[in-house]
Write a protein that holds these residues in place. Sequence first.
Motif, PDB file in Angstrom:
ATOM      1  N   GLY A 128     -47.108 -39.897 -43.842  1.00 11.87           N
ATOM      2  CA  GLY A 128     -48.040 -39.074 -43.073  1.00 11.87           C
ATOM      3  C   GLY A 128     -47.723 -38.953 -41.603  1.00 11.87           C
ATOM      4  N   VAL A 129     -46.628 -39.570 -41.150  1.00 13.20           N
ATOM      5  CA  VAL A 129     -46.207 -39.476 -39.752  1.00 13.20           C
ATOM      6  C   VAL A 129     -45.007 -38.532 -39.672  1.00 13.20           C
ATOM      7  CG1 VAL A 129     -45.364 -40.726 -37.729  1.00 13.20           C
ATOM      8  CG2 VAL A 129     -47.005 -41.828 -39.289  1.00 13.20           C
ATOM      9  N   TRP A 130     -45.199 -37.434 -38.953  1.00 13.86           N
ATOM     10  CA  TRP A 130     -44.136 -36.453 -38.765  1.00 13.86           C
ATOM     11  C   TRP A 130     -43.402 -36.742 -37.462  1.00 13.86           C
ATOM     12  CZ3 TRP A 130     -42.126 -32.619 -41.713  1.00 13.86           C
ATOM     13  CH2 TRP A 130     -42.840 -32.232 -42.863  1.00 13.86           C
ATOM     14  N   ASN A 131     -42.107 -36.978 -37.558  1.00 11.28           N
ATOM     15  CA  ASN A 131     -41.271 -37.129 -36.371  1.00 11.28           C
ATOM     16  C   ASN A 131     -40.585 -35.794 -36.106  1.00 11.28           C
ATOM     17  OD1 ASN A 131     -39.340 -37.777 -34.419  1.00 11.28           O
ATOM     18  ND2 ASN A 131     -39.003 -39.822 -35.245  1.00 11.28           N
ATOM     19  N   VAL A 132     -40.795 -35.253 -34.898  1.00 13.93           N
ATOM     20  CA  VAL A 132     -40.244 -33.946 -34.544  1.00 13.93           C
ATOM     21  C   VAL A 132     -39.149 -34.071 -33.482  1.00 13.93           C
ATOM     22  CG1 VAL A 132     -40.894 -31.549 -34.011  1.00 13.93           C
ATOM     23  CG2 VAL A 132     -42.571 -33.065 -35.025  1.00 13.93           C
TER      24      VAL A 132
ATOM     25  N   LEU B 203     -44.642 -32.687 -27.153  1.00 20.13           N
ATOM     26  CA  LEU B 203     -44.743 -34.121 -27.432  1.00 20.13           C
ATOM     27  C   LEU B 203     -44.187 -35.016 -26.334  1.00 20.13           C
ATOM     28  CD1 LEU B 203     -43.841 -34.124 -31.235  1.00 20.13           C
ATOM     29  CD2 LEU B 203     -46.091 -34.510 -30.201  1.00 20.13           C
ATOM     30  N   GLY B 204     -43.768 -34.444 -25.211  1.00 22.27           N
ATOM     31  CA  GLY B 204     -43.337 -35.277 -24.092  1.00 22.27           C
ATOM     32  C   GLY B 204     -41.837 -35.433 -23.988  1.00 22.27           C
ATOM     33  N   ASP B 205     -41.409 -36.200 -22.970  1.00 23.45           N
ATOM     34  CA  ASP B 205     -39.997 -36.369 -22.619  1.00 23.45           C
ATOM     35  C   ASP B 205     -39.370 -35.019 -22.293  1.00 23.45           C
ATOM     36  OD1 ASP B 205     -40.072 -39.096 -22.731  1.00 23.45           O
ATOM     37  OD2 ASP B 205     -38.665 -39.311 -24.379  1.00 23.45           O
ATOM     38  N   TYR B 206     -39.869 -34.431 -21.200  1.00 26.73           N
ATOM     39  CA  TYR B 206     -39.385 -33.132 -20.751  1.00 26.73           C
ATOM     40  C   TYR B 206     -38.109 -33.267 -19.921  1.00 26.73           C
ATOM     41  CZ  TYR B 206     -44.228 -32.591 -22.008  1.00 26.73           C
ATOM     42  OH  TYR B 206     -45.414 -32.650 -22.690  1.00 26.73           O
ATOM     43  N   VAL B 207     -37.858 -34.475 -19.405  1.00 27.18           N
ATOM     44  CA  VAL B 207     -36.762 -34.705 -18.467  1.00 27.18           C
ATOM     45  C   VAL B 207     -35.802 -35.751 -19.026  1.00 27.18           C
ATOM     46  CG1 VAL B 207     -38.270 -34.123 -16.523  1.00 27.18           C
ATOM     47  CG2 VAL B 207     -38.056 -36.511 -17.243  1.00 27.18           C
TER      48      VAL B 207
ATOM     49  N   LYS C 213     -33.563 -32.589 -38.788  1.00 22.96           N
ATOM     50  CA  LYS C 213     -34.711 -31.727 -39.051  1.00 22.96           C
ATOM     51  C   LYS C 213     -35.975 -32.594 -39.070  1.00 22.96           C
ATOM     52  CE  LYS C 213     -32.102 -28.314 -41.709  1.00 22.96           C
ATOM     53  NZ  LYS C 213     -30.798 -28.842 -41.270  1.00 22.96           N
ATOM     54  N   PRO C 214     -37.160 -32.010 -38.811  1.00 23.25           N
ATOM     55  CA  PRO C 214     -38.389 -32.812 -38.829  1.00 23.25           C
ATOM     56  C   PRO C 214     -38.512 -33.594 -40.130  1.00 23.25           C
ATOM     57  CG  PRO C 214     -38.834 -30.605 -38.036  1.00 23.25           C
ATOM     58  CD  PRO C 214     -37.420 -30.585 -38.522  1.00 23.25           C
TER      59      PRO C 214
ATOM     60  N   HIS D 194     -40.135 -39.298 -29.477  1.00 21.90           N
ATOM     61  CA  HIS D 194     -39.744 -40.606 -28.935  1.00 21.90           C
ATOM     62  C   HIS D 194     -38.534 -41.247 -29.604  1.00 21.90           C
ATOM     63  CE1 HIS D 194     -40.130 -44.179 -26.594  1.00 21.90           C
ATOM     64  NE2 HIS D 194     -40.567 -44.955 -27.579  1.00 21.90           N
ATOM     65  N   THR D 195     -38.554 -41.389 -30.927  1.00 26.48           N
ATOM     66  CA  THR D 195     -37.434 -42.023 -31.623  1.00 26.48           C
ATOM     67  C   THR D 195     -36.610 -40.943 -32.315  1.00 26.48           C
ATOM     68  OG1 THR D 195     -38.752 -44.017 -32.004  1.00 26.48           O
ATOM     69  CG2 THR D 195     -36.744 -43.755 -33.320  1.00 26.48           C
ATOM     70  N   PRO D 196     -35.418 -40.637 -31.797  1.00 24.25           N
ATOM     71  CA  PRO D 196     -34.653 -39.508 -32.346  1.00 24.25           C
ATOM     72  C   PRO D 196     -34.280 -39.718 -33.805  1.00 24.25           C
ATOM     73  CG  PRO D 196     -33.329 -40.782 -30.792  1.00 24.25           C
ATOM     74  CD  PRO D 196     -34.728 -41.282 -30.669  1.00 24.25           C
ATOM     75  N   LEU D 197     -34.443 -38.664 -34.580  1.00 23.94           N
ATOM     76  CA  LEU D 197     -34.131 -38.734 -36.010  1.00 23.94           C
ATOM     77  C   LEU D 197     -32.643 -38.901 -36.282  1.00 23.94           C
ATOM     78  CD1 LEU D 197     -36.669 -36.052 -37.186  1.00 23.94           C
ATOM     79  CD2 LEU D 197     -36.583 -38.407 -38.020  1.00 23.94           C
TER      80      LEU D 197
END
Length: 241
Positions: free
Chosen positions: A200-204, A35-39, A194-195, A184-187
């Motif tokens: 219907g939008v899963w934040n991982v 999902l991105g933000d590798y760095v 946890k996810p 993108h937006t940390p839980l």
Amino acid sequence: MERTLVIGDVHGGFKALEQVLERASVTTKDTLIFLGDYVDGWSEAFEVLNLLISLKASHNCVFLKGNHDELFYDWLTKGKDNPNWLHHGGQATINSYKDRPYNFIQIHTHFLENLENYHLDSKNRLFLHAGFTNVKGIEQEHFTKMFYWDRSLWETALACRNLDKSDEFYPERLTIYSEVYIGHTPLSRINKDKPYCAAGVWNVDTGAAFTNPLTIMDVDTKEFWQSDALPTLYPNEKGRN
């Protein structure tokens, strides 16, 4: 068994990425969607990109663009940086790339250049780093940076998490896709590690950039595996601010 596995924001946490791939028993039959933000965060951004590039050669992978990946790419190709980026993990990435061989820098730059804005699968499941703003969906989005900068999709999903889709005021944006997967937006902002699914939008993004673990999840079964908390893997570092 073939699985589709989605991986949250890594933020330079190479050790955590190795752990989740091992704990999920990933094989070459699995599709991996990053999902991105590798760095930007922990000290091993260079090692993270090396691993992703090697996975690309051996696995079916989808690599999505995160906002931090764009900022790093701009620094690599244009020398662009800013105090805000450096403060929020950019300096750790620059340090990770210090004195690396030029040919590796070129390979990594090419990798970043070819990251995808979004991925829509055959089951109408949408994967992207952040969100979109157009009520008609991704194909009508006029501001492509929203795919990796937007937070309004997640904010809207949270606000509507207890509403029924039949409600006349239910946002059209949340009815287009069968499921949406984002980072993108940390839980950790809502005290979760946890996810979490809202409307219907899963934040991982389980907050691996900060004090929580990195997560990989099976999008069909919703089973997930997590690394150790990142500060335990990098005890002498602070991660992102």
